[in-house]
Design a protein around this motif. Sequence first.
Motif, PDB file in Angstrom:
ATOM      1  N   UNK A  32      30.463 -30.920  23.879  1.00 40.72           N
ATOM      2  CA  UNK A  32      30.136 -30.576  22.487  1.00 40.72           C
ATOM      3  C   UNK A  32      28.628 -30.527  22.276  1.00 40.72           C
ATOM      4  N   UNK A  33      27.866 -31.244  23.085  1.00 36.23           N
ATOM      5  CA  UNK A  33      26.403 -31.239  22.989  1.00 36.23           C
ATOM      6  C   UNK A  33      25.769 -30.096  23.775  1.00 36.23           C
ATOM      7  N   UNK A  39      28.804 -20.240  13.718  1.00 37.69           N
ATOM      8  CA  UNK A  39      28.612 -20.028  12.290  1.00 37.69           C
ATOM      9  C   UNK A  39      27.247 -20.538  11.838  1.00 37.69           C
ATOM     10  N   UNK A  40      26.947 -21.787  12.176  1.00 40.32           N
ATOM     11  CA  UNK A  40      25.719 -22.397  11.637  1.00 40.32           C
ATOM     12  C   UNK A  40      24.601 -22.535  12.670  1.00 40.32           C
ATOM     13  N   UNK A  41      24.824 -22.099  13.902  1.00 41.25           N
ATOM     14  CA  UNK A  41      23.817 -22.134  14.965  1.00 41.25           C
ATOM     15  C   UNK A  41      23.246 -23.523  15.216  1.00 41.25           C
ATOM     16  N   UNK A  51      34.692 -23.369  12.303  1.00 43.56           N
ATOM     17  CA  UNK A  51      34.572 -22.838  13.665  1.00 43.56           C
ATOM     18  C   UNK A  51      34.250 -23.958  14.653  1.00 43.56           C
ATOM     19  N   UNK A  52      33.363 -24.860  14.268  1.00 46.11           N
ATOM     20  CA  UNK A  52      33.015 -25.977  15.150  1.00 46.11           C
ATOM     21  C   UNK A  52      34.216 -26.893  15.359  1.00 46.11           C
ATOM     22  N   UNK A  53      34.987 -27.126  14.301  1.00 50.38           N
ATOM     23  CA  UNK A  53      36.196 -27.945  14.438  1.00 50.38           C
ATOM     24  C   UNK A  53      37.195 -27.283  15.380  1.00 50.38           C
ATOM     25  N   UNK A  54      37.328 -25.955  15.302  1.00 52.69           N
ATOM     26  CA  UNK A  54      38.234 -25.223  16.172  1.00 52.69           C
ATOM     27  C   UNK A  54      37.761 -25.321  17.624  1.00 52.69           C
ATOM     28  N   UNK A  59      38.121 -27.647  23.109  1.00 52.04           N
ATOM     29  CA  UNK A  59      37.535 -28.450  24.187  1.00 52.04           C
ATOM     30  C   UNK A  59      38.449 -29.631  24.500  1.00 52.04           C
ATOM     31  N   UNK A  60      38.940 -30.303  23.470  1.00 50.00           N
ATOM     32  CA  UNK A  60      39.842 -31.441  23.674  1.00 50.00           C
ATOM     33  C   UNK A  60      41.130 -30.999  24.374  1.00 50.00           C
ATOM     34  N   UNK A  61      41.634 -29.827  24.007  1.00 51.03           N
ATOM     35  CA  UNK A  61      42.854 -29.303  24.632  1.00 51.03           C
ATOM     36  C   UNK A  61      42.638 -29.042  26.121  1.00 51.03           C
ATOM     37  N   UNK A  62      41.518 -28.405  26.452  1.00 52.20           N
ATOM     38  CA  UNK A  62      41.222 -28.100  27.861  1.00 52.20           C
ATOM     39  C   UNK A  62      40.980 -29.389  28.641  1.00 52.20           C
TER      40      UNK A  62
END
Length: 153
Positions: A32-33, A39-41, A51-54, A59-62
């Motif tokens: 995530x880092x 959306x917000x760059x 979008x970040x939550x999605x 990432x958590x799913x993978x």
Amino acid sequence: MRALVALLLVAIAVMLPATAAAEADWSITSLENEVMCPVCNSLVSQSNSTAANRIRDQIAEKHALGWSKERTKNWLVAQYGEEILAAPPAEGFGLLAWVIPGAVLLTGVVAAGVVALTWSRQRASAPDAQTAPPPADAELERRIDRELLEDDA
């Protein structure tokens, strides 16, 4: 048949530690880092957009599926494009983003060293302030003494 079941059990036993090792190899937070919110760059870890939550969920799913960090990152790039990466890849044209700042820094260090060396050599060749001044002209000293005496009077 028993041999096939035994072989299947051995294969599962071998795959389970490999999957656990893949999960332990990287953390969701670390990825995530390294990716940006489209959306917000800002970093996904610092964004609260939908979008970040999605992306966090993906990432958590993978991660739960045992994907490697690199595979997950490549999948994100395939979904969102190169812009999702917080840092450009260290290859091809993106390599310039890594090389140019280093070259500028190295040039600055070399320039500072040259200036410091030149400055220290100039100071070494300059006469010390501690040394006595050259003797003054005797006539000039008499004139100064005479003018000082006249000012006191």
